[in-house]
Design a protein around this motif. Structure first.
Motif, PDB file in Angstrom:
ATOM      1  N   LEU A  97       0.128   5.576   0.162  1.00  0.00           N
ATOM      2  CA  LEU A  97      -0.971   6.536   0.337  1.00  0.00           C
ATOM      3  C   LEU A  97      -0.625   7.912  -0.216  1.00  0.00           C
ATOM      4  CD1 LEU A  97      -2.376   5.929   3.946  1.00  0.00           C
ATOM      5  CD2 LEU A  97      -3.074   4.869   1.815  1.00  0.00           C
TER       6      LEU A  97
ATOM      7  N   ASN B  66      -3.386   3.493  -2.710  1.00  0.00           N
ATOM      8  CA  ASN B  66      -2.935   2.647  -3.824  1.00  0.00           C
ATOM      9  C   ASN B  66      -2.662   1.259  -3.259  1.00  0.00           C
ATOM     10  OD1 ASN B  66      -2.278   4.631  -6.253  1.00  0.00           O
ATOM     11  ND2 ASN B  66      -1.812   5.637  -4.314  1.00  0.00           N
TER      12      ASN B  66
ATOM     13  N   PHE C 274       6.443  -5.606  -7.708  1.00  0.00           N
ATOM     14  CA  PHE C 274       5.106  -5.258  -7.228  1.00  0.00           C
ATOM     15  C   PHE C 274       4.042  -5.773  -8.185  1.00  0.00           C
ATOM     16  CE2 PHE C 274       7.126  -1.353  -5.150  1.00  0.00           C
ATOM     17  CZ  PHE C 274       7.139  -1.947  -3.907  1.00  0.00           C
TER      18      PHE C 274
ATOM     19  N   GLU D  76      -6.198   2.278  -7.446  1.00  0.00           N
ATOM     20  CA  GLU D  76      -6.181   3.458  -6.584  1.00  0.00           C
ATOM     21  C   GLU D  76      -7.587   3.692  -6.055  1.00  0.00           C
ATOM     22  OE1 GLU D  76      -4.732   6.897  -8.614  1.00  0.00           O
ATOM     23  OE2 GLU D  76      -4.645   8.105  -6.794  1.00  0.00           O
TER      24      GLU D  76
ATOM     25  N   PRO E  41       5.536   2.971  -1.421  1.00  0.00           N
ATOM     26  CA  PRO E  41       4.636   1.821  -1.234  1.00  0.00           C
ATOM     27  C   PRO E  41       5.195   0.865  -0.177  1.00  0.00           C
ATOM     28  CG  PRO E  41       5.857   1.602  -3.300  1.00  0.00           C
ATOM     29  CD  PRO E  41       6.282   2.901  -2.705  1.00  0.00           C
TER      30      PRO E  41
ATOM     31  N   VAL F 198       2.869  12.209  -0.520  1.00  0.00           N
ATOM     32  CA  VAL F 198       2.910  10.916  -1.208  1.00  0.00           C
ATOM     33  C   VAL F 198       3.890   9.975  -0.500  1.00  0.00           C
ATOM     34  CG1 VAL F 198       3.320   9.753  -3.411  1.00  0.00           C
ATOM     35  CG2 VAL F 198       2.457  12.109  -3.389  1.00  0.00           C
TER      36      VAL F 198
ATOM     37  N   ILE G  22       0.839  -1.212   0.000  1.00  0.00           N
ATOM     38  CA  ILE G  22       0.000   0.000   0.000  1.00  0.00           C
ATOM     39  C   ILE G  22       0.870   1.257   0.000  1.00  0.00           C
ATOM     40  CG2 ILE G  22      -1.779   1.291   1.279  1.00  0.00           C
ATOM     41  CD1 ILE G  22      -2.279  -1.515   2.721  1.00  0.00           C
TER      42      ILE G  22
HETATM   43  P1  ADP Z   1       0.374   8.446  -9.745  1.00  0.00           P
HETATM   44  O1  ADP Z   1       1.003   9.734 -10.098  1.00  0.00           O
HETATM   45  O2  ADP Z   1      -0.212   7.727 -10.898  1.00  0.00           O
HETATM   46  O3  ADP Z   1      -0.588   8.561  -8.619  1.00  0.00           O
HETATM   47  P2  ADP Z   1       2.757   7.594  -8.302  1.00  0.00           P
HETATM   48  O4  ADP Z   1       3.941   6.895  -8.863  1.00  0.00           O
HETATM   49  O5  ADP Z   1       2.916   8.981  -7.865  1.00  0.00           O
HETATM   50  O6  ADP Z   1       1.567   7.462  -9.333  1.00  0.00           O
HETATM   51  O7  ADP Z   1       2.285   6.716  -7.100  1.00  0.00           O
HETATM   52  C1  ADP Z   1       1.253   7.078  -6.306  1.00  0.00           C
HETATM   53  C2  ADP Z   1       1.212   6.221  -5.056  1.00  0.00           C
HETATM   54  O8  ADP Z   1       1.106   4.848  -5.398  1.00  0.00           O
HETATM   55  C3  ADP Z   1       2.433   6.331  -4.167  1.00  0.00           C
HETATM   56  O9  ADP Z   1       1.994   6.527  -2.853  1.00  0.00           O
HETATM   57  C4  ADP Z   1       3.125   4.993  -4.321  1.00  0.00           C
HETATM   58  O10 ADP Z   1       3.738   4.605  -3.110  1.00  0.00           O
HETATM   59  C5  ADP Z   1       1.974   4.066  -4.618  1.00  0.00           C
HETATM   60  N1  ADP Z   1       2.317   2.883  -5.410  1.00  0.00           N
HETATM   61  C6  ADP Z   1       3.069   2.815  -6.527  1.00  0.00           C
HETATM   62  N2  ADP Z   1       3.134   1.556  -6.976  1.00  0.00           N
HETATM   63  C7  ADP Z   1       2.394   0.784  -6.135  1.00  0.00           C
HETATM   64  C8  ADP Z   1       2.043  -0.609  -6.098  1.00  0.00           C
HETATM   65  N3  ADP Z   1       2.449  -1.477  -7.011  1.00  0.00           N
HETATM   66  N4  ADP Z   1       1.262  -1.032  -5.087  1.00  0.00           N
HETATM   67  C9  ADP Z   1       0.799  -0.158  -4.172  1.00  0.00           C
HETATM   68  N5  ADP Z   1       1.084   1.138  -4.160  1.00  0.00           N
HETATM   69  C10 ADP Z   1       1.864   1.628  -5.144  1.00  0.00           C
END
Ligand code: ADP
Ligand code: MG
Length: 476
Positions: free
Chosen positions: A9, A197, A208, A213, A158, A155, A7
């Motif tokens: 957030l 996420n 991963f 989301e 994960p 942000v 996860i």
């Molecule tokens: P976006 O801009 O599309 O929202 P980001 O790369 O900024 O994408 O990621 C947003 C959030 O998703 C971050 O908090 C990150 O930790 C989380 N995240 C990225 N990949 C994964 C994954 N495979 N599983 C769970 N959370 C993820």
């Protein structure tokens, strides 16, 4: 197969400035629609945004609170998309160069586990307006009061591995922004909201899984539930041989399920580019240093101090530092009683339980910190037993008067006079010859029976240690 949950957030904290991030319009919540949106918020042609200094100060405070890097330069960018609640056609945000980079927060999971969660970035941006679907038939109302409200988007990496960790993280961020006085934390009004996420992967796998989301979850309980049902959905789908598609989903609390909001194919290409109306944001070391001077004792520091100074467990200290007000309540109770551990126990297990049930919090507690401190000191001094103290606490809650008045009025003083207790025990022995004989014949479990009888006949007023001792002697 065993699955592992992953996860990350994204938290949106509304910064508690008086005016908006790029205009002088008020940020006051709950005003009539479209009365706190000026020409800039409405995106009229020819208007120019002016950055709100206070919003930047708040972002820097947050950066310091998570021990992050605060770059000397960051850049505002336009995030382009079309939506009725976004009259400009773009949202001013930060993209490649955010104001806060790479920090962390420690979360406490249970009695002796803490975990460090890294925070990728935090950036400043403006909120959009709001579409109103209720009270309209075949039409949608647009309220632009919220347009231009300053947000800090935080942000995380994960790095959370369960819904419980996600909630602990969210609570830690919530606590921090409230200590820093940069966000009121009001989740009902949307000043603190979060996107989760979520993905799963076979335990042991390093790559991963595909994530979904979950958008705009506005309570701690819903975050936990939304993640749980989404994890279940993903695991079931994968075990049936299906595939997770990257998409945005909504949590429906009534049905306790998540459902598709928009798939990745429909995702916008935001065509970010630096906003030509705004200069790069330059932050000097001197400015950062002067803001550092203004920081209060932060949750982590307070937590450490409470553990060191009062010998509390990390778990109890986390509860007692969950807000500044809670910590102040606790420390007042300690100074009134000189009983740090007992005061912690009584606040956590008795008072908070009662507050919770009554839908109150520490700031609206019917029992004051001084009263609780005094109650605890009476327990420590053997004036009240735990049982009697609970009765007094209830009476304090009901505003029956001060502690001494309640004790006098209800005759609640603890019985500590040895002769009196001996007499009561003698009477018990006479009244229950069979049990006495059985006990003496080896049925030691009956000891509890005698304690119970004595407590019953004295309304719980006998000092328990003395009772035990005298009972043992007399029954032997
Ligand atoms: P976006 O801009 O599309 O929202 P980001 O790369 O900024 O994408 O990621 C947003 C959030 O998703 C971050 O908090 C990150 O930790 C989380 N995240 C990225 N990949 C994964 C994954 N495979 N599983 C769970 N959370 C993820
Ligand atoms: Mg996202």
């Amino acid at each position: 197969m065993e699955w592992e949950t992953v996860i990350g957030l994204e938290v949106h904290a509304q910064l508690a400035t008086k005016s908006k991030i790029f205009s002088g319009a008020s940020t006051q919540f709950g005003e009539l629609p479209n009365t706190t949106a000026c020409a800039i918020d409405l995106g009229f042609p020819g208007v120019l945004p002016v950055l709100n200094l206070e919003a930047v100060v708040m972002a820097i405070k947050f950066g310091l609170g998570i021990e992050a890097t605060i770059p000397h330069q960051s850049v505002f960018a336009r995030k382009n998309y079309f939506y009725p609640d976004l009259p400009k056609g773009y949202q001013i945000s930060q993209f490649e160069l955010p104001v806060v980079k790479r920090g962390f927060i420690d979360i406490v999971l249970d009695k002796d586990t803490t975990k460090r969660i890294n925070i990728t970035r935090a950036h400043l941006e403006e909120d959009a307006g709001k579409s109103l679907h209720e009270n309209w038939s075949a039409q949608t109302g647009i309220d632009l009061n919220r347009a231009g409200i300053p947000l800090l988007e935080i942000v995380s990496e994960p790095e959370m591995r369960s819904s419980k960790e996600a909630v602990a993280y969210l609570k830690a961020i919530h606590t921090l922004v409230r200590y820093l006085d940069i966000c009121d934390g009001n989740m009902q009004e949307g000043s603190f909201r979060c996107d989760a996420n979520v993905s799963v992967r076979p335990r042991g796998q390093t790559a991963f899984g595909t994530r979904t989301e979950l958008k705009n979850i506005n309570s701690f309980r819903y975050v936990e539930r939304a993640i749980q049902v989404e994890v279940e959905r993903q695991i079931n789908l994968l075990e049936e041989g299906g595939k997770i598609i990257q998409e945005t989903r909504l949590y429906d609390p009534d049905k306790n399920e998540t459902r598709t909001m928009r798939a990745k194919e429909e995702a916008n290409d935001y065509r970010y580019f630096p906003d030509p109306d705004l200069l790069p944001l330059v932050i000097t070391d001197e400015w950062i240093a002067s803001i550092r001077q203004t920081l209060p004792e932060l949750p982590q520091q307070k937590l450490k101090r409470l553990i060191d100074q009062y010998g509390l467990s990390a778990y109890d200290a986390t509860i007692l530092t969950s807000s500044k007000e809670m910590a102040a309540f606790y420390e007042t109770a300690v100074s009134a009683s000189n009983q740090p551990k007992l005061a912690a126990n009584w606040i956590i297990s008795e008072l908070l339980g009662a507050l919770n049930k009554a839908n109150l919090d520490i700031t609206t507690s019917p029992v004051s910190a001084l009263e609780l401190g005094k109650l605890v000191s009476y327990i420590a001094d053997n004036i009240l037993s735990g049982k009697l103290a609970k009765i007094v606490l209830e009476a304090l809650w009901e505003k029956e008067g001060d502690i001494d008045t309640i004790i006098a009025k209800r005759g609640l003083k603890q019985i500590t006079d040895t002769a009196t207790i001996e007499k009561m025990v003698d009477d018990l022995i006479v009244a229950h010859p069979e049990q006495v004989a059985a006990y003496r014949a080896g049925k030691e479990k009956l000891f509890g029976f005698f304690v119970g009888q004595a407590m019953k006949s004295s309304n719980g007023a006998i000092n328990p240690e003395q009772l035990n001792q005298i009972l043992k002697q007399k029954l032997a």
